[in-house]
Design an enzyme around this catalytic site. Sequence first.
Site, PDB file in Angstrom:
ATOM      1  N   CYS A 117      41.014  51.173  55.218  1.00 49.18           N
ATOM      2  CA  CYS A 117      40.714  50.419  56.451  1.00 49.18           C
ATOM      3  C   CYS A 117      40.931  49.160  56.599  1.00 49.18           C
ATOM      4  CB  CYS A 117      39.067  50.472  56.317  1.00 49.18           C
ATOM      5  SG  CYS A 117      38.456  52.036  56.316  1.00 49.18           S
ATOM      6  N   ILE A 124      46.851  43.117  46.125  1.00 48.64           N
ATOM      7  CA  ILE A 124      46.830  44.086  44.744  1.00 48.64           C
ATOM      8  C   ILE A 124      47.258  43.105  43.682  1.00 48.64           C
ATOM      9  CG2 ILE A 124      46.950  46.215  45.639  1.00 48.64           C
ATOM     10  CD1 ILE A 124      49.805  46.115  44.976  1.00 48.64           C
ATOM     11  N   ASP A 306      29.944  48.133  52.437  1.00 47.68           N
ATOM     12  CA  ASP A 306      30.169  49.359  53.259  1.00 47.68           C
ATOM     13  C   ASP A 306      28.960  50.039  54.063  1.00 47.68           C
ATOM     14  OD1 ASP A 306      32.764  49.519  52.139  1.00 47.68           O
ATOM     15  OD2 ASP A 306      32.247  50.713  50.570  1.00 47.68           O
TER      16      ASP A 306
HETATM   17  N1  EPU Z   1      41.029  41.447  45.825  1.00 50.18           N
HETATM   18  C1  EPU Z   1      41.909  40.667  45.621  1.00 50.18           C
HETATM   19  N2  EPU Z   1      42.917  40.945  44.794  1.00 50.18           N
HETATM   20  C2  EPU Z   1      43.305  42.299  44.456  1.00 50.18           C
HETATM   21  C3  EPU Z   1      42.101  43.059  44.683  1.00 50.18           C
HETATM   22  C4  EPU Z   1      41.021  42.825  45.215  1.00 50.18           C
HETATM   23  O1  EPU Z   1      41.949  39.535  46.134  1.00 50.18           O
HETATM   24  O2  EPU Z   1      44.133  42.258  43.636  1.00 50.18           O
HETATM   25  C5  EPU Z   1      39.963  41.418  46.979  1.00 50.18           C
HETATM   26  C6  EPU Z   1      39.784  41.945  47.931  1.00 50.18           C
HETATM   27  O3  EPU Z   1      40.423  41.476  49.176  1.00 50.18           O
HETATM   28  C7  EPU Z   1      38.336  41.994  48.421  1.00 50.18           C
HETATM   29  C8  EPU Z   1      37.543  41.816  47.237  1.00 50.18           C
HETATM   30  O4  EPU Z   1      38.620  41.573  45.974  1.00 50.18           O
HETATM   31  O5  EPU Z   1      38.107  40.802  49.339  1.00 50.18           O
HETATM   32  C9  EPU Z   1      37.130  43.160  46.840  1.00 50.18           C
HETATM   33  O6  EPU Z   1      38.154  44.148  46.627  1.00 50.18           O
HETATM   34  P1  EPU Z   1      38.087  45.512  45.935  1.00 50.18           P
HETATM   35  O7  EPU Z   1      39.413  45.586  45.057  1.00 50.18           O
HETATM   36  O8  EPU Z   1      36.624  45.326  45.164  1.00 50.18           O
HETATM   37  O9  EPU Z   1      37.879  46.730  46.725  1.00 50.18           O
HETATM   38  P2  EPU Z   1      38.808  48.001  46.879  1.00 50.18           P
HETATM   39  O10 EPU Z   1      38.952  48.566  45.810  1.00 50.18           O
HETATM   40  O11 EPU Z   1      40.094  47.547  47.844  1.00 50.18           O
HETATM   41  C10 EPU Z   1      36.889  49.541  47.016  1.00 50.18           C
HETATM   42  C11 EPU Z   1      36.240  50.518  48.121  1.00 50.18           C
HETATM   43  C12 EPU Z   1      36.060  50.089  49.500  1.00 50.18           C
HETATM   44  C13 EPU Z   1      34.600  49.024  49.110  1.00 50.18           C
HETATM   45  C14 EPU Z   1      35.076  48.002  48.172  1.00 50.18           C
HETATM   46  C15 EPU Z   1      34.053  46.993  47.802  1.00 50.18           C
HETATM   47  C16 EPU Z   1      37.530  52.663  47.272  1.00 50.18           C
HETATM   48  C17 EPU Z   1      38.685  53.587  47.401  1.00 50.18           C
HETATM   49  N3  EPU Z   1      37.230  51.654  48.301  1.00 50.18           N
HETATM   50  O12 EPU Z   1      37.895  48.864  47.804  1.00 50.18           O
HETATM   51  O13 EPU Z   1      35.355  51.291  50.141  1.00 50.18           O
HETATM   52  O14 EPU Z   1      34.192  48.317  50.325  1.00 50.18           O
HETATM   53  O15 EPU Z   1      35.748  48.591  46.989  1.00 50.18           O
HETATM   54  O16 EPU Z   1      33.095  47.497  47.559  1.00 50.18           O
HETATM   55  O17 EPU Z   1      36.873  52.428  46.088  1.00 50.18           O
HETATM   56  C18 EPU Z   1      34.764  52.211  52.189  1.00 50.18           C
HETATM   57  O18 EPU Z   1      34.200  53.222  51.461  1.00 50.18           O
HETATM   58  O19 EPU Z   1      34.694  52.151  53.410  1.00 50.18           O
HETATM   59  C19 EPU Z   1      35.684  51.115  51.503  1.00 50.18           C
HETATM   60  C20 EPU Z   1      36.598  50.272  52.187  1.00 50.18           C
END
Ligand code: EPU
Length: 420
Positions: A117, A124, A306
Amino acid sequence: MRRYHISGGKPLYGTVEVQGSKNSAVAVIMACIAVKGRVLLRRVPYISDVSDCLSAVRCHGGVAEWCGDGMLSVDCTDVRFVEVPRELTGKLRASAYLMGAQLSRFGICHIPRLGGCALGARPIDLHLYAFSELGARACAQDGHSICFPSGRGRGGHIGFPKITVGGTVNALLASVCADGETIISNCAREPHVCDLVRFLSRCGADISGIGTSELRVRGVRELHGCEFTLSGDMIEAGTYLIAGAATRGIVGVYGVESDQLSSLLGVLGEMGAEVTVAYSGAAVNGKGGLRACRVKTEEYPGFPTDLHPPLAVLMGIAEGESVIREGIFSSSRFRYLEGLRAMGLSASVSGEEVRICGGATLRPADVTATDLRGGAALTAAALCASGESVISGVEYIERGYSFPLQKLRALGADVTVSDV
Ligand code: EPU
């Protein structure tokens, strides 16, 4: 293009059996690439994100087959390192997990083009930081691959400066077969991270600290197959509870640990809904007066980002001005507001905060989902609005919600689908 036609204005009544967690499923399926053996997964949701993960597994030569209701067999005994096509990785965020799984299994990974999304930049950098702490380096002559020079990672200390679900998943995947011990501190504690820890442990990994913000991973030679049942999807459960309250109905969910719903149930109670908690589920009655509330989205066990868009619908109906402060994603999370405004919601955004004027009578409209949870919010709003709404872009919704039409119909909703 598929569209939902929803004739709303009727309270929802009934119970919903919660699907297995989407975010657990995508992490565990990608993790299978690191497993030398056959994995039998139960309670896997029928959603397009899962289908896309299975395509990624098959690209490596893995064999993935549905073998019963929600049962999936994934055998990655004979896999090879491949660069998964961009057209596939670009469809979902969980493509990021290919990096950790490939590093673990092959000692090398390709940095994929990521999808998911559109919730802002979604970098990353923290995933790459975790890999570098385990000894990964950029591969010569190729800006798109990284590898462990000796073929295996070496234990290290990964201290995340910011909590990240994806970064934690990748740190786990890349460290389970590393030489020595890895400490992952300030890690995510989301239930799907715990599910992955339990899954990897069943495959022979040695991990302690489950559910805390520090995980200790002692590397093992390799991972073997296992049987594993995914836990319930707290976001799906929460979405149905919110929709039930917003339609002024009574909706129960079962098959999810009620602990995982605590932050949501607290907010629903504060807003005046009657909440009943059971061991593996909860119910909400939205018939009474609903009042405004202030919520901040946070990492687990805080209020999940979410559920932010669906909650905005409930706040629009409640009396008074509510506020949601988005603590995880950038203001791109607010894209869902466009469709809700077309349905009569009055809201203003300032920085990371959205102010929602309560007391709205939502009206039907033709709207387009812009992301998964935004699509769920439009669906909830359409269920509240008297008359027919048409929702386009439902492919987003079907990325994360299994059988949404059947489940809504079972709650008494008048919902049909058209293909144009
Ligand atoms: N972030 C960084 N650097 C990184 C990784 C993340 O700055 O290397 C930041 C992101 O930009 C964000 C925050 O850290 O501001 C949190 O990101 P996170 O890595 O926790 O989220 P994600 O792994 O990308 C997962 C879920 C999302 C959910 C988020 C938060 C999966 C596949 N996706 O995303 O799910 O919103 O954690 O709980 O597990 C959804 O289900 O609709 C969905 C978007």
